[in-house]
Design a protein around this motif. Sequence first.
Motif, PDB file in Angstrom:
ATOM      1  N   ASN A   1      -1.956  -6.805   1.400  1.00 50.88           N
ATOM      2  CA  ASN A   1      -1.175  -8.041   1.344  1.00 50.88           C
ATOM      3  C   ASN A   1      -1.985  -9.028   0.517  1.00 50.88           C
ATOM      4  O   ASN A   1      -3.004  -9.542   0.960  1.00 50.88           O
ATOM      5  CB  ASN A   1      -0.916  -8.588   2.750  1.00 50.88           C
TER       6      ASN A   1
ATOM      7  N   GLN B   1       1.910  -6.296  -0.932  1.00 52.53           N
ATOM      8  CA  GLN B   1       2.908  -7.084  -0.218  1.00 52.53           C
ATOM      9  C   GLN B   1       2.651  -8.572  -0.456  1.00 52.53           C
ATOM     10  O   GLN B   1       1.542  -8.977  -0.797  1.00 52.53           O
ATOM     11  CB  GLN B   1       2.859  -6.804   1.294  1.00 52.53           C
ATOM     12  N   GLU B   2       3.707  -9.346  -0.233  1.00 49.74           N
ATOM     13  CA  GLU B   2       3.680 -10.800  -0.396  1.00 49.74           C
ATOM     14  C   GLU B   2       3.186 -11.166  -1.801  1.00 49.74           C
ATOM     15  O   GLU B   2       2.283 -11.980  -1.973  1.00 49.74           O
ATOM     16  CB  GLU B   2       2.824 -11.472   0.682  1.00 49.74           C
TER      17      GLU B   2
ATOM     18  N   TYR C   1       6.775  -4.675   4.147  1.00 48.73           N
ATOM     19  CA  TYR C   1       6.310  -6.031   4.450  1.00 48.73           C
ATOM     20  C   TYR C   1       7.215  -6.586   5.535  1.00 48.73           C
ATOM     21  O   TYR C   1       8.319  -7.053   5.284  1.00 48.73           O
ATOM     22  CB  TYR C   1       6.323  -6.918   3.213  1.00 48.73           C
TER      23      TYR C   1
ATOM     24  N   ASP D   1       2.049  -4.058   5.465  1.00 50.64           N
ATOM     25  CA  ASP D   1       1.827  -5.101   6.455  1.00 50.64           C
ATOM     26  C   ASP D   1       3.065  -5.164   7.348  1.00 50.64           C
ATOM     27  O   ASP D   1       4.114  -5.660   6.930  1.00 50.64           O
ATOM     28  CB  ASP D   1       1.584  -6.439   5.742  1.00 50.64           C
TER      29      ASP D   1
END
Length: 297
Positions: free
Chosen positions: A9, A37-38, A112, A143
């Motif tokens: 992440n 992710q993110e 995510y 995540d």
Amino acid sequence: MDWKFISLNIIGLGRAEKARAVRLLRNRKKPQMMFLQETKVTEFSNVLLRRLGVIQNQKIAFSPSVGSAGGILSVWDTNFFSVVEIYTLRNFVAVLGNIQNYEKVVGFLNVYGPSTEAEKREFFRELSVFLGSHNATWCVGGDFNAFLFVEEKIGYSWNMASTNLFRTFIQNTQLADLHLNGEAFTWSNNKEPPTFIRLDRFLVSHDFLAKFPCLNQNILAKSISDHNPISLENDGVNWGAKPFKLYNYLMEEERFVDLVTTAMSKPNSRRTKQGLFGKLKGLKGDIKTWSLDKRGT
């Protein structure tokens, strides 16, 4: 076949130092598959991909961020994995295809999970339905924004509802949760007093584990994100058959004690006469069958 997957992440790729940190990690570890992710990115230009260290023989699939929230990116080496189908949803990106010397379809799913409790029930339901609707060997990582066991969190604001949802999801999908080597937590809030949680992990189906019995899941050093990267590695060292894993929470399920009592009370077969070992082997099969039957309840 030795290979390495990495999940991180990154909490935004807008700043140049974030992209540089990803590129350095990729150059150092050389993963065949990488999950981010993110990302907080709506579109990946060639310039950004070069900054991330994505080279010519690598492909991507991504789910764009909504404004400055979310965003998922999967990168894979085409010499390792040949993609047939790509699915991009808000909370996960799935790529299905083939790897060398394996006849089954393999799916790699980059997750995510939502951070708000109100969305988690629908997230795990959608994820479970998706996995069940495809006949594939699965590797799921990312995540999850949830943890499985009380030992995986230190800090305030306990919410066991999302933990129970996560446990039910793993039970229903029959994914294997691998031991994490290194530290016990993958995220911290860097405050006083601190909160530590294991939010990031890889989960694999049992046929994936049978194909790659040398799997190791490791926590990597933290750099520019408040999440640690995690790696899943097939390192070529076979430590033997994986042990049968029984989660503690299964023993709290209704009728579990009766199941064990009945199984251990069964007389041994006169043909095998395996004693206690035979009873335990039979109990293992009964537990697996019972767990599968609970999917429909």
